[in-house]
Design a protein around this motif. Structure first.
Motif, PDB file in Angstrom:
ATOM      1  N   SER A  16     -26.189 -49.811  -1.825  1.00 19.96           N
ATOM      2  CA  SER A  16     -26.693 -49.570  -0.606  1.00 19.96           C
ATOM      3  C   SER A  16     -25.657 -49.277   0.616  1.00 19.96           C
ATOM      4  N   LEU A  17     -25.713 -48.412   1.321  1.00 20.66           N
ATOM      5  CA  LEU A  17     -25.211 -48.200   2.823  1.00 20.66           C
ATOM      6  C   LEU A  17     -25.879 -48.313   3.909  1.00 20.66           C
ATOM      7  N   THR A  18     -25.370 -48.565   4.905  1.00 26.39           N
ATOM      8  CA  THR A  18     -26.191 -48.141   6.227  1.00 26.39           C
ATOM      9  C   THR A  18     -24.977 -47.410   7.211  1.00 26.39           C
ATOM     10  N   LEU A  19     -25.591 -46.272   7.605  1.00 25.67           N
ATOM     11  CA  LEU A  19     -24.960 -45.676   8.517  1.00 25.67           C
ATOM     12  C   LEU A  19     -25.235 -45.614   9.881  1.00 25.67           C
ATOM     13  N   SER A  20     -24.516 -45.588  10.887  1.00 27.28           N
ATOM     14  CA  SER A  20     -24.704 -45.878  12.206  1.00 27.28           C
ATOM     15  C   SER A  20     -24.282 -44.461  13.113  1.00 27.28           C
ATOM     16  N   CYS A  21     -25.323 -44.208  14.171  1.00 25.93           N
ATOM     17  CA  CYS A  21     -24.763 -43.198  14.963  1.00 25.93           C
ATOM     18  C   CYS A  21     -25.188 -43.497  16.410  1.00 25.93           C
ATOM     19  N   PRO A  23     -24.315 -42.591  20.502  1.00 26.29           N
ATOM     20  CA  PRO A  23     -23.784 -41.661  21.779  1.00 26.29           C
ATOM     21  C   PRO A  23     -23.060 -42.251  22.723  1.00 26.29           C
ATOM     22  N   SER A  24     -22.163 -41.512  23.323  1.00 22.86           N
ATOM     23  CA  SER A  24     -21.305 -41.923  24.429  1.00 22.86           C
ATOM     24  C   SER A  24     -22.018 -41.439  25.751  1.00 22.86           C
ATOM     25  N   GLY A  25     -22.014 -42.641  26.523  1.00 17.31           N
ATOM     26  CA  GLY A  25     -22.655 -42.265  27.926  1.00 17.31           C
ATOM     27  C   GLY A  25     -24.094 -41.813  27.897  1.00 17.31           C
ATOM     28  N   ARG A  26     -24.991 -41.918  26.613  1.00 15.56           N
ATOM     29  CA  ARG A  26     -26.424 -41.401  26.881  1.00 15.56           C
ATOM     30  C   ARG A  26     -27.138 -42.423  26.397  1.00 15.56           C
ATOM     31  N   THR A  27     -28.651 -42.315  26.535  1.00 17.18           N
ATOM     32  CA  THR A  27     -29.454 -43.478  25.958  1.00 17.18           C
ATOM     33  C   THR A  27     -30.085 -42.434  24.762  1.00 17.18           C
ATOM     34  N   PHE A  28     -30.285 -43.048  23.904  1.00 16.87           N
ATOM     35  CA  PHE A  28     -30.793 -42.410  22.557  1.00 16.87           C
ATOM     36  C   PHE A  28     -32.151 -41.886  22.822  1.00 16.87           C
ATOM     37  N   SER A  29     -32.836 -42.898  23.796  1.00 11.03           N
ATOM     38  CA  SER A  29     -34.370 -42.684  23.840  1.00 11.03           C
ATOM     39  C   SER A  29     -34.707 -41.547  24.043  1.00 11.03           C
ATOM     40  N   ARG A  30     -34.006 -40.628  24.954  1.00 12.28           N
ATOM     41  CA  ARG A  30     -34.378 -39.281  25.285  1.00 12.28           C
ATOM     42  C   ARG A  30     -34.360 -38.264  24.185  1.00 12.28           C
ATOM     43  N   TYR A  31     -33.440 -38.520  23.076  1.00 15.36           N
ATOM     44  CA  TYR A  31     -33.249 -37.573  22.145  1.00 15.36           C
ATOM     45  C   TYR A  31     -34.008 -37.855  20.710  1.00 15.36           C
ATOM     46  N   THR A  32     -34.512 -36.695  20.050  1.00 18.74           N
ATOM     47  CA  THR A  32     -34.617 -37.091  18.649  1.00 18.74           C
ATOM     48  C   THR A  32     -33.305 -36.892  18.045  1.00 18.74           C
ATOM     49  N   THR A  33     -33.301 -37.959  17.028  1.00 18.63           N
ATOM     50  CA  THR A  33     -31.888 -38.287  16.326  1.00 18.63           C
ATOM     51  C   THR A  33     -32.334 -37.893  14.896  1.00 18.63           C
ATOM     52  N   THR A  34     -31.566 -36.994  14.205  1.00 14.93           N
ATOM     53  CA  THR A  34     -31.818 -36.688  12.978  1.00 14.93           C
ATOM     54  C   THR A  34     -30.480 -36.683  11.968  1.00 14.93           C
ATOM     55  N   TRP A  35     -30.658 -37.224  10.810  1.00 19.14           N
ATOM     56  CA  TRP A  35     -29.688 -37.288   9.861  1.00 19.14           C
ATOM     57  C   TRP A  35     -29.644 -36.019   8.956  1.00 19.14           C
ATOM     58  N   PHE A  36     -28.269 -35.263   8.890  1.00 15.55           N
ATOM     59  CA  PHE A  36     -28.241 -34.370   7.798  1.00 15.55           C
ATOM     60  C   PHE A  36     -27.294 -34.716   6.689  1.00 15.55           C
ATOM     61  N   ARG A  37     -27.224 -34.112   5.788  1.00 15.39           N
ATOM     62  CA  ARG A  37     -26.028 -34.274   4.873  1.00 15.39           C
ATOM     63  C   ARG A  37     -25.561 -32.744   4.239  1.00 15.39           C
ATOM     64  N   GLN A  38     -24.383 -32.844   3.899  1.00 16.64           N
ATOM     65  CA  GLN A  38     -23.750 -31.608   3.037  1.00 16.64           C
ATOM     66  C   GLN A  38     -23.123 -32.049   1.965  1.00 16.64           C
ATOM     67  N   PHE A  79     -29.817 -46.150  13.025  1.00 18.77           N
ATOM     68  CA  PHE A  79     -29.225 -46.337  11.656  1.00 18.77           C
ATOM     69  C   PHE A  79     -29.909 -45.635  10.619  1.00 18.77           C
ATOM     70  N   LEU A  80     -29.113 -45.450   9.465  1.00 19.82           N
ATOM     71  CA  LEU A  80     -29.771 -44.768   8.171  1.00 19.82           C
ATOM     72  C   LEU A  80     -29.414 -45.770   7.052  1.00 19.82           C
ATOM     73  N   ARG A  81     -30.379 -46.723   6.958  1.00 23.55           N
ATOM     74  CA  ARG A  81     -30.345 -47.370   5.775  1.00 23.55           C
ATOM     75  C   ARG A  81     -30.562 -46.675   4.459  1.00 23.55           C
ATOM     76  N   MET A  82     -29.781 -46.712   3.560  1.00 25.18           N
ATOM     77  CA  MET A  82     -29.842 -45.979   2.011  1.00 25.18           C
ATOM     78  C   MET A  82     -29.778 -46.956   1.158  1.00 25.18           C
ATOM     79  N   ASN A  83     -30.680 -47.009   0.457  1.00 19.51           N
ATOM     80  CA  ASN A  83     -30.989 -48.087  -0.739  1.00 19.51           C
ATOM     81  C   ASN A  83     -31.229 -47.066  -1.986  1.00 19.51           C
ATOM     82  N   SER A  84     -30.922 -47.681  -3.138  1.00 19.78           N
ATOM     83  CA  SER A  84     -31.169 -47.155  -4.378  1.00 19.78           C
ATOM     84  C   SER A  84     -30.216 -45.745  -4.512  1.00 19.78           C
TER      85      SER A  84
END
Length: 125
Positions: A16-21, A23-38, A79-84
């Motif tokens: 397992s791992l937990t990723l964090s994201c 913002p600087s100077g902004r409040t997340f509640s205004r935004y849709t936050t999405t994780w992508f991967r490549q 946060f993105l908690r990644m299990n298994s």
């Protein structure tokens, strides 16, 4: 908006791992936050989204039941908690935000203007 993504690393299959994201100077509640991967040699793909209003979350089928996206309004962090974890989860993970993205476009990288720098997740077999 500047985004700081962190938490990547090397983990064995099933770990397992937990990723964090954050913002600087902004409040997340205004935004849709999405994780992508490549992954190596692959196109950037949608992983999970936390909608800007309410607490609706959305997941790619490939991670559903294993990954959990959440938002801490006090810490102003998503946060993105990644299990298994599996070897096929190996990728650079990016967080992105948008104030305007609509649900039908949420899985498209083109819908997001603000991106974090990416954090590498490597899952060994």
């Amino acid at each position: 908006v500047q985004l700081q993504a962190s938490g990547g690393g090397l983990v064995q299959t099933g770990g397992s791992l937990t990723l964090s994201c954050a913002p600087s100077g902004r409040t997340f509640s205004r935004y849709t936050t999405t994780w992508f991967r490549q992954g190596p040699g692959k196109e950037r793909e949608f992983v999970a989204a936390y909608w800007r209003s309410g607490s609706n979350t959305y997941y790619a089928d490939s991670v559903k039941g294993r990954f959990t996206i959440s938002r801490d309004n006090v810490k102003n962090t998503v946060f993105l908690r990644m299990n298994s974890l599996r070897p096929e989860d190996t990728a650079v993970y990016y967080c992105a935000v948008s104030e305007r993205v609509i649900l039908s476009a949420a899985a498209s990288p083109d819908a997001y203007h603000y991106w974090g720098q990416g954090t590498l997740v490597t899952v060994s077999s």
